[in-house]
Design a protein around this motif. Structure first.
Motif, PDB file in Angstrom:
ATOM      1  N   GLU A   1      35.954  92.468  39.501  1.00  0.00           N
ATOM      2  CA  GLU A   1      35.763  91.653  38.306  1.00  0.00           C
ATOM      3  C   GLU A   1      36.991  90.881  37.867  1.00  0.00           C
ATOM      4  N   GLY A   2      38.175  91.249  38.357  1.00  0.00           N
ATOM      5  CA  GLY A   2      39.404  90.647  37.852  1.00  0.00           C
ATOM      6  C   GLY A   2      39.563  89.186  38.212  1.00  0.00           C
ATOM      7  N   LEU A   3      39.031  88.803  39.370  1.00  0.00           N
ATOM      8  CA  LEU A   3      39.221  87.427  39.809  1.00  0.00           C
ATOM      9  C   LEU A   3      37.989  86.592  39.499  1.00  0.00           C
ATOM     10  N   PRO A   4      38.185  85.400  38.976  1.00  0.00           N
ATOM     11  CA  PRO A   4      37.027  84.537  38.725  1.00  0.00           C
ATOM     12  C   PRO A   4      36.398  84.116  40.056  1.00  0.00           C
ATOM     13  N   PRO A   5      35.091  83.816  40.055  1.00  0.00           N
ATOM     14  CA  PRO A   5      34.383  83.534  41.306  1.00  0.00           C
ATOM     15  C   PRO A   5      35.080  82.508  42.200  1.00  0.00           C
ATOM     16  N   GLY A   6      35.742  81.535  41.622  1.00  0.00           N
ATOM     17  CA  GLY A   6      36.412  80.514  42.423  1.00  0.00           C
ATOM     18  C   GLY A   6      37.507  81.094  43.296  1.00  0.00           C
ATOM     19  N   LYS A   7      38.068  82.237  42.887  1.00  0.00           N
ATOM     20  CA  LYS A   7      39.156  82.838  43.653  1.00  0.00           C
ATOM     21  C   LYS A   7      38.684  84.028  44.479  1.00  0.00           C
ATOM     22  N   ARG A   8      37.374  84.192  44.547  1.00  0.00           N
ATOM     23  CA  ARG A   8      36.850  85.334  45.305  1.00  0.00           C
ATOM     24  C   ARG A   8      36.704  85.001  46.759  1.00  0.00           C
ATOM     25  N   TRP A   9      36.720  86.041  47.529  1.00  0.00           N
ATOM     26  CA  TRP A   9      36.649  85.906  48.975  1.00  0.00           C
ATOM     27  C   TRP A   9      35.480  86.759  49.399  1.00  0.00           C
ATOM     28  N   ARG A  10      34.399  86.142  49.821  1.00  0.00           N
ATOM     29  CA  ARG A  10      33.206  86.914  50.169  1.00  0.00           C
ATOM     30  C   ARG A  10      33.314  87.375  51.605  1.00  0.00           C
ATOM     31  N   LYS A  11      33.239  88.690  51.805  1.00  0.00           N
ATOM     32  CA  LYS A  11      33.272  89.121  53.188  1.00  0.00           C
ATOM     33  C   LYS A  11      31.862  89.476  53.639  1.00  0.00           C
ATOM     34  N   HIS A  12      31.553  89.154  54.840  1.00  0.00           N
ATOM     35  CA  HIS A  12      30.229  89.383  55.430  1.00  0.00           C
ATOM     36  C   HIS A  12      29.103  89.603  54.407  1.00  0.00           C
ATOM     37  N   PRO A  13      28.733  88.536  53.655  1.00  0.00           N
ATOM     38  CA  PRO A  13      27.707  88.703  52.618  1.00  0.00           C
ATOM     39  C   PRO A  13      26.361  89.134  53.186  1.00  0.00           C
ATOM     40  N   GLU A  14      26.129  88.759  54.437  1.00  0.00           N
ATOM     41  CA  GLU A  14      24.828  89.089  55.017  1.00  0.00           C
ATOM     42  C   GLU A  14      24.660  90.593  55.178  1.00  0.00           C
ATOM     43  N   TRP A  15      25.710  91.267  55.655  1.00  0.00           N
ATOM     44  CA  TRP A  15      25.603  92.712  55.831  1.00  0.00           C
ATOM     45  C   TRP A  15      25.462  93.410  54.491  1.00  0.00           C
ATOM     46  N   SER A  16      26.219  92.919  53.512  1.00  0.00           N
ATOM     47  CA  SER A  16      26.111  93.531  52.189  1.00  0.00           C
ATOM     48  C   SER A  16      24.669  93.485  51.721  1.00  0.00           C
ATOM     49  N   ARG A  17      24.072  92.359  51.957  1.00  0.00           N
ATOM     50  CA  ARG A  17      22.693  92.161  51.526  1.00  0.00           C
ATOM     51  C   ARG A  17      21.765  93.167  52.228  1.00  0.00           C
ATOM     52  N   ILE A  18      21.929  93.301  53.537  1.00  0.00           N
ATOM     53  CA  ILE A  18      21.089  94.221  54.300  1.00  0.00           C
ATOM     54  C   ILE A  18      21.336  95.662  53.836  1.00  0.00           C
ATOM     55  N   PHE A  19      22.609  95.960  53.643  1.00  0.00           N
ATOM     56  CA  PHE A  19      22.973  97.309  53.185  1.00  0.00           C
ATOM     57  C   PHE A  19      22.235  97.653  51.895  1.00  0.00           C
ATOM     58  N   TRP A  20      22.330  96.743  50.918  1.00  0.00           N
ATOM     59  CA  TRP A  20      21.726  97.033  49.614  1.00  0.00           C
ATOM     60  C   TRP A  20      20.213  96.997  49.659  1.00  0.00           C
ATOM     61  N   SER A  21      19.635  96.111  50.503  1.00  0.00           N
ATOM     62  CA  SER A  21      18.176  96.098  50.486  1.00  0.00           C
ATOM     63  C   SER A  21      17.628  97.370  51.129  1.00  0.00           C
ATOM     64  N   LEU A  22      18.292  97.875  52.185  1.00  0.00           N
ATOM     65  CA  LEU A  22      17.843  99.152  52.756  1.00  0.00           C
ATOM     66  C   LEU A  22      18.007 100.273  51.730  1.00  0.00           C
ATOM     67  N   LEU A  23      19.128 100.232  51.035  1.00  0.00           N
ATOM     68  CA  LEU A  23      19.395 101.297  50.070  1.00  0.00           C
ATOM     69  C   LEU A  23      18.331 101.294  48.961  1.00  0.00           C
ATOM     70  N   GLU A  24      17.957 100.091  48.530  1.00  0.00           N
ATOM     71  CA  GLU A  24      16.934 100.019  47.484  1.00  0.00           C
ATOM     72  C   GLU A  24      15.566 100.418  48.015  1.00  0.00           C
ATOM     73  N   GLU A  25      15.271 100.022  49.257  1.00  0.00           N
ATOM     74  CA  GLU A  25      13.956 100.335  49.815  1.00  0.00           C
ATOM     75  C   GLU A  25      13.802 101.800  50.178  1.00  0.00           C
ATOM     76  N   ARG A  26      14.920 102.467  50.508  1.00  0.00           N
ATOM     77  CA  ARG A  26      14.820 103.817  51.072  1.00  0.00           C
ATOM     78  C   ARG A  26      15.689 104.874  50.423  1.00  0.00           C
ATOM     79  N   GLY A  27      16.679 104.432  49.642  1.00  0.00           N
ATOM     80  CA  GLY A  27      17.602 105.407  49.071  1.00  0.00           C
ATOM     81  C   GLY A  27      18.679 105.791  50.077  1.00  0.00           C
ATOM     82  N   ARG A  28      18.513 105.301  51.307  1.00  0.00           N
ATOM     83  CA  ARG A  28      19.509 105.549  52.342  1.00  0.00           C
ATOM     84  C   ARG A  28      19.773 104.251  53.078  1.00  0.00           C
ATOM     85  N   SER A  29      20.913 104.195  53.738  1.00  0.00           N
ATOM     86  CA  SER A  29      21.244 102.928  54.375  1.00  0.00           C
ATOM     87  C   SER A  29      21.972 103.175  55.677  1.00  0.00           C
TER      88      SER A  29
END
Ligand code: SF4
Ligand code: SF4
Lengths: 258, 257
Positions: free
Chosen positions: B171-199
């Motif tokens: 939260e410390g850095l405003p979005p303009g100074k953020r560095w997104r790392k592998h957003p696609e994997w993060s997305r997959i990680f969280w969607s599995l976690l939400e769908e199954r409780g496990r990832s």
């Protein structure tokens, strides 16, 4: 006595061999290891990107499921996440009451008696492996590697691997890098940095004439296997223990051709 | 929201990276809500151009990649982050007072196993933060940090370096100074976690290619591991029991400050 353990998501895929060797050891030693019923993912490194409450909830749910008991944790990253959450719940009454509230919906209670979190390395020091060693087993020299999360910031017994492996008949070779970093979840995996870190760890083990490196963490093992070059035998310490007890390699998740 | 790139530039950049997409398809995705709406801007030459936020580019690449994996647009929409980033005022770091003890010895940077990957050493960010949140430069440091705690172990002044970096990342850095790392994997990680409780611990496997086909009950996962095995299909993680309560709790946990 039954002991609850938290397998973590990696037990189903990336660290399947770790999981198999733990199960094999448990049945050989007649330990009643029981996976924590209905455990959920601890959030791995991804919780670092999410608001604090998310990681705390994921850990708290597991902690609530294991209330008052001893909870054995096999993966180092899960160990870190659960330990960290446990400390925050102990020190911060606001987070604690928030977590108690959010867990109620599922009928779970965050009892004041949080579980005692134990690493697998420490747990196994309770067993005297010299009593179980197979008479046919001839030990060979190994080096050990703890990696970060068993060493910092919630240190476990950093002689545990040495204790169990030497009791099982392996001469354990002392190394200076046993608590150093393998590169962990470095986001750029094509990075020369991670390769150098892994090579350096294997270099020391090889230089000191070890025939293998015993590790305790799924991420360390994968990193060392993928980036450590030239290749050097890296196994979970539980696989080495199993071999010493005379358990067949295939039960320990060790591929046939090796 | 910053509106950085005209449509033409986005298409040009994608073409340079080997992605093929027409203007028409782009506008269709906007219409479907897969991409953000553009902003009209009059040009000095008299014409009108549409400008899109800079992150549109990354999002579009994700869409095209997922499409290549055989996902339908509907499935893709479900998998993309719902929230559209917006600039937030910088938050405060609760342990700022402790940071003032830093004596700029530089040990944290020197001991850091991954410092060669970092734009700036941790202590430089600490000093910049003490000058005021606006002085914070944009740096990949908080995202590169692997959380090994070697810096804290060796720091002579007991500075909470790792917590501070975690704070910058969250939260410390405003979005303009953020560095997104592998957003696609993060997305997959969280969607599995939400769908199954496990990832999966995707952090560890993002190098090995994971392919996901379908969703829900028909979801199939393929993992490519190094070695003779090559690509193999793996089963999705098993589910926990009370998923609806789990999801509600997760939703709730996201809202706490
Ligand atoms: S090691 Fe500690 S005191 Fe030294 S520069 Fe880093 S944060 Fe500051
Ligand atoms: S915790 Fe992060 S910043 Fe500190 S030494 Fe490890 S990787 Fe570097």
């Amino acid at each position: 006595m039954k002991v609850l353990y938290y397998p973590g998501c990696s037990s189903e895929h990336l660290a399947r061999d770790f999981y198999l060797s733990i199960e094999a050891l448990a049945s050989f030693l007649a330990l009643e290891l029981e996976p924590l019923p209905d455990w959920n993912c601890c959030g791995a490194r991804e919780i670092e990107e999410a608001p604090e409450g998310v990681g705390l909830f994921l850990a708290s749910r597991n902690l609530a499921l294991a209330s008052g008991k001893e909870l054995l944790v096999t993966c180092s990253l899960c160990f870190h996440n659960l330990k960290r959450a446990q400390n925050i719940l102990r020190e911060n009454p606001i987070w604690r009451s928030r977590m108690a509230e959010v867990l109620k919906d599922e009928g779970l209670e965050l009892s004041p008696d949080l579980p005692r979190i134990l690493s697998l390395t420490e747990f196994l020091t309770r067993i005297d492996f010299s009593r179980f060693r197979s008479p046919h087993f001839r030990g060979f020299p190994v080096a050990v590697y703890y990696g970060c999360f068993l060493s910092r910031p919630y240190p476990t017994d950093l002689q545990a691997l040495e204790k169990v492996l030497s009791a099982a008949g392996y001469p354990v070779i002392p190394t200076t890098l046993k608590t150093h970093c393998c590169g962990g979840h470095l986001p750029r995996t094509d990075s020369p940095v991670i390769k150098n870190l892994c090579r350096r760890l294997l270099f020391e083990a090889r230089q000191k004439n070890a025939s293998g490196l015993a590790v305790a963490c799924p991420v360390c093992k994968l990193n060392l296997e993928i980036y450590g070059d030239p290749p050097f035998p890296v196994r979970y310490f539980t696989q080495y223990l199993g071999l010493a007890l005379g358990i067949s390699p295939s039960w320990l998740g060790i591929p046939e051709e090796e | 929201m910053e509106f950085g790139l005209p449509l033409e530039d986005i298409l040009q950049k994608l073409a340079e990276e080997g992605y093929r997409i027409s203007r028409r398809t782009f506008l269709y995705y906007v219409q479907l809500g897969l991409l953000p709406k553009g902003k009209r801007k009059g040009q000095k030459s008299g014409g009108v151009k549409f400008y899109y936020p800079t992150w549109t580019l990354e999002r579009l690449k994700t869409i095209l990649r997922l499409k290549k994996q055989g996902l339908t647009l509907k499935e893709i929409k479900k998998r993309l982050p719902r929230e559209i980033p917006s600039p937030l005022p910088p938050k405060t770091f609760p342990q700022t007072a402790r940071l003032k003890d830093c004596n700029v010895c530089g040990i944290c940077g020197a001991i850091c196993p991954v410092h060669e990957e970092m734009d700036l050493s941790p202590w430089r960010l600490i000093q910049a933060w003490l000058e005021g949140p606006d002085s914070l430069p944009s740096a990949n440091t908080p995202w590169v940090c692997v959380g090994c705690y070697l810096c804290e172990e060796r720091c002579p002044r007991e500075i909470p370096v790792v917590d501070f970096l975690r704070f910058l990342r969250r939260e410390g850095l405003p979005p303009g100074k953020r560095w997104r790392k592998h957003p696609e994997w993060s997305r997959i990680f969280w969607s599995l976690l939400e769908e199954r409780g496990r990832s999966f611990d995707f952090g560890a496997v993002h190098a090995y290619h994971i392919r996901i086909i379908g969703s829900g009950e028909n979801q199939r996962l393929f993992l490519r591991l190094p070695g003779p095995e090559g690509e193999k299909e793996v089963s999705a993680p098993s589910k926990i029991k009370n998923l609806s309560a789990f999801r509600r709790a997760l939703e709730h946990a996201r809202e706490w400050p």
